[in-house]
Design a protein around this motif. Structure first.
Motif, PDB file in Angstrom:
ATOM      1  N   VAL A 135      24.534 -67.616  25.216  1.00 52.23           N
ATOM      2  CA  VAL A 135      25.801 -67.309  24.561  1.00 52.23           C
ATOM      3  C   VAL A 135      26.409 -66.044  25.179  1.00 52.23           C
ATOM      4  O   VAL A 135      25.728 -65.045  25.336  1.00 52.23           O
ATOM      5  N   HIS A 136      27.679 -66.139  25.559  1.00 46.18           N
ATOM      6  CA  HIS A 136      28.412 -64.990  26.068  1.00 46.18           C
ATOM      7  C   HIS A 136      29.662 -64.783  25.223  1.00 46.18           C
ATOM      8  O   HIS A 136      30.068 -65.670  24.471  1.00 46.18           O
ATOM      9  N   GLY A 137      30.268 -63.616  25.400  1.00 47.54           N
ATOM     10  CA  GLY A 137      31.563 -63.368  24.780  1.00 47.54           C
ATOM     11  C   GLY A 137      32.641 -63.524  25.833  1.00 47.54           C
ATOM     12  O   GLY A 137      32.365 -63.481  27.026  1.00 47.54           O
ATOM     13  N   ILE A 191      35.920 -59.224  29.258  1.00 45.13           N
ATOM     14  CA  ILE A 191      34.615 -58.625  29.004  1.00 45.13           C
ATOM     15  C   ILE A 191      33.766 -59.516  28.103  1.00 45.13           C
ATOM     16  O   ILE A 191      34.266 -60.304  27.313  1.00 45.13           O
ATOM     17  N   CYS A 192      32.469 -59.363  28.283  1.00 48.01           N
ATOM     18  CA  CYS A 192      31.520 -60.125  27.471  1.00 48.01           C
ATOM     19  C   CYS A 192      31.157 -59.249  26.279  1.00 48.01           C
ATOM     20  O   CYS A 192      30.689 -58.131  26.438  1.00 48.01           O
ATOM     21  N   ASN A 193      31.419 -59.743  25.088  1.00 52.14           N
ATOM     22  CA  ASN A 193      31.111 -58.937  23.909  1.00 52.14           C
ATOM     23  C   ASN A 193      30.013 -59.546  23.041  1.00 52.14           C
ATOM     24  O   ASN A 193      29.935 -59.295  21.849  1.00 52.14           O
ATOM     25  N   GLU A 194      29.180 -60.369  23.685  1.00 47.25           N
ATOM     26  CA  GLU A 194      27.974 -60.871  23.009  1.00 47.25           C
ATOM     27  C   GLU A 194      26.804 -60.433  23.876  1.00 47.25           C
ATOM     28  O   GLU A 194      26.806 -60.697  25.077  1.00 47.25           O
ATOM     29  N   TYR A 195      25.808 -59.794  23.263  1.00 48.16           N
ATOM     30  CA  TYR A 195      24.682 -59.338  24.072  1.00 48.16           C
ATOM     31  C   TYR A 195      23.993 -60.538  24.725  1.00 48.16           C
ATOM     32  O   TYR A 195      23.635 -61.497  24.050  1.00 48.16           O
ATOM     33  N   CYS A 196      23.857 -60.492  26.062  1.00 46.28           N
ATOM     34  CA  CYS A 196      23.324 -61.665  26.767  1.00 46.28           C
ATOM     35  C   CYS A 196      22.195 -61.337  27.736  1.00 46.28           C
ATOM     36  O   CYS A 196      21.744 -62.194  28.477  1.00 46.28           O
ATOM     37  N   GLY A 197      21.759 -60.079  27.749  1.00 42.00           N
ATOM     38  CA  GLY A 197      20.645 -59.746  28.631  1.00 42.00           C
ATOM     39  C   GLY A 197      20.869 -58.416  29.325  1.00 42.00           C
ATOM     40  O   GLY A 197      21.815 -57.694  29.014  1.00 42.00           O
ATOM     41  N   GLY A 222      22.083 -57.475  32.113  1.00 38.13           N
ATOM     42  CA  GLY A 222      23.337 -57.212  32.815  1.00 38.13           C
ATOM     43  C   GLY A 222      24.562 -57.294  31.929  1.00 38.13           C
ATOM     44  O   GLY A 222      25.687 -57.245  32.418  1.00 38.13           O
ATOM     45  N   HIS A 223      24.338 -57.404  30.622  1.00 33.78           N
ATOM     46  CA  HIS A 223      25.449 -57.578  29.684  1.00 33.78           C
ATOM     47  C   HIS A 223      26.568 -56.554  29.842  1.00 33.78           C
ATOM     48  O   HIS A 223      27.745 -56.908  29.906  1.00 33.78           O
ATOM     49  N   GLN A 224      26.190 -55.264  29.943  1.00 35.37           N
ATOM     50  CA  GLN A 224      27.192 -54.186  30.040  1.00 35.37           C
ATOM     51  C   GLN A 224      28.084 -54.346  31.266  1.00 35.37           C
ATOM     52  O   GLN A 224      29.228 -53.921  31.262  1.00 35.37           O
ATOM     53  N   ALA A 225      27.550 -54.939  32.323  1.00 34.12           N
ATOM     54  CA  ALA A 225      28.279 -55.040  33.588  1.00 34.12           C
ATOM     55  C   ALA A 225      29.029 -56.364  33.711  1.00 34.12           C
ATOM     56  O   ALA A 225      29.731 -56.617  34.678  1.00 34.12           O
ATOM     57  N   MET A 226      28.884 -57.221  32.718  1.00 33.63           N
ATOM     58  CA  MET A 226      29.486 -58.559  32.816  1.00 33.63           C
ATOM     59  C   MET A 226      30.987 -58.496  32.529  1.00 33.63           C
ATOM     60  O   MET A 226      31.393 -58.236  31.411  1.00 33.63           O
ATOM     61  N   SER A 227      31.776 -58.699  33.574  1.00 30.39           N
ATOM     62  CA  SER A 227      33.219 -58.692  33.378  1.00 30.39           C
ATOM     63  C   SER A 227      33.912 -59.535  34.426  1.00 30.39           C
ATOM     64  O   SER A 227      33.328 -59.893  35.452  1.00 30.39           O
TER      65      SER A 227
HETATM   66 CU1  CUA Z   1      27.430 -62.100  28.876  1.00 29.58          CU
HETATM   67 CU2  CUA Z   1      27.014 -60.257  27.437  1.00 29.58          CU
END
Ligand code: CUA
Length: 154
Positions: free
Chosen positions: A100-102, A135-141, A143-148
């Motif tokens: 799951v991603h945001g 931006i991804c606003n669901e914690y996904c692992g 690299g979550h903070q860098a996911m854009s």
């Molecule tokens: Cu994808 Cu957080």
């Protein structure tokens, strides 16, 4: 073994209570997140890259300054940056290839949860020029903070 009549009644009562309790939990979990309203269409999450339209992701012009943006969210990216003219209406079609991603574009009302196995859609008209971040606003692992991702509006 002889069971007292009242013990039986309480056993049945306990059983019914448990079933009701579990149903309530199941129903609320279902209502709260597993099926957000934007994901009516399903897709096999194991075969995202072979399933249209995700076999050919990217931007397609579908009308007069109207575009379809097909994107696959996966750890930890959204795909190639998009570039659209000012005033463009973009219909996003997004699925996830893993977890799951945001999918949120700050400064707009675009904000949805991307669940594997579903095609999540949202439409936005970019009235102002500028650079927009996805931006991804669901914690996904890790690299979550860098996911854009990026959308350039010219
Ligand atoms: Cu994808 Cu957080």
């Amino acid at each position: 073994m002889h069971m007292h009549k009242y013990e039986k009644i309480w056993l049945v009562f306990g059983g019914i209570t448990l079933i009701v309790f579990l149903s309530v939990i199941g129903v609320s979990a279902f209502a709260m997140g597993h099926h957000p309203p934007s994901d009516m269409t399903t897709i096999d999450p194991e075969k995202v890259k072979e399933t249209a339209p995700f076999d050919d992701p990217g931007l397609k012009k579908i009308g007069d300054n109207e575009y379809e943006a097909v994107m696959v969210a996966q750890a930890f990216m959204f795909g190639e940056p998009l570039e659209v003219p000012k005033g463009a209406t973009v219909h996003f079609k997004v699925t996830s290839a893993d977890v799951v991603h945001g999918f949120s574009i700050p400064g707009t009302n675009v904000n949805m949860m991307i669940t594997p196995g579903h095609i999540n859609t949202i439409t936005h008209k970019f009235d102002e020029a500028g650079e927009f971040l996805i931006i991804c606003n669901e914690y996904c692992g890790v690299g979550h903070q860098a996911m854009s991702g990026k959308i350039e509006v010219n």
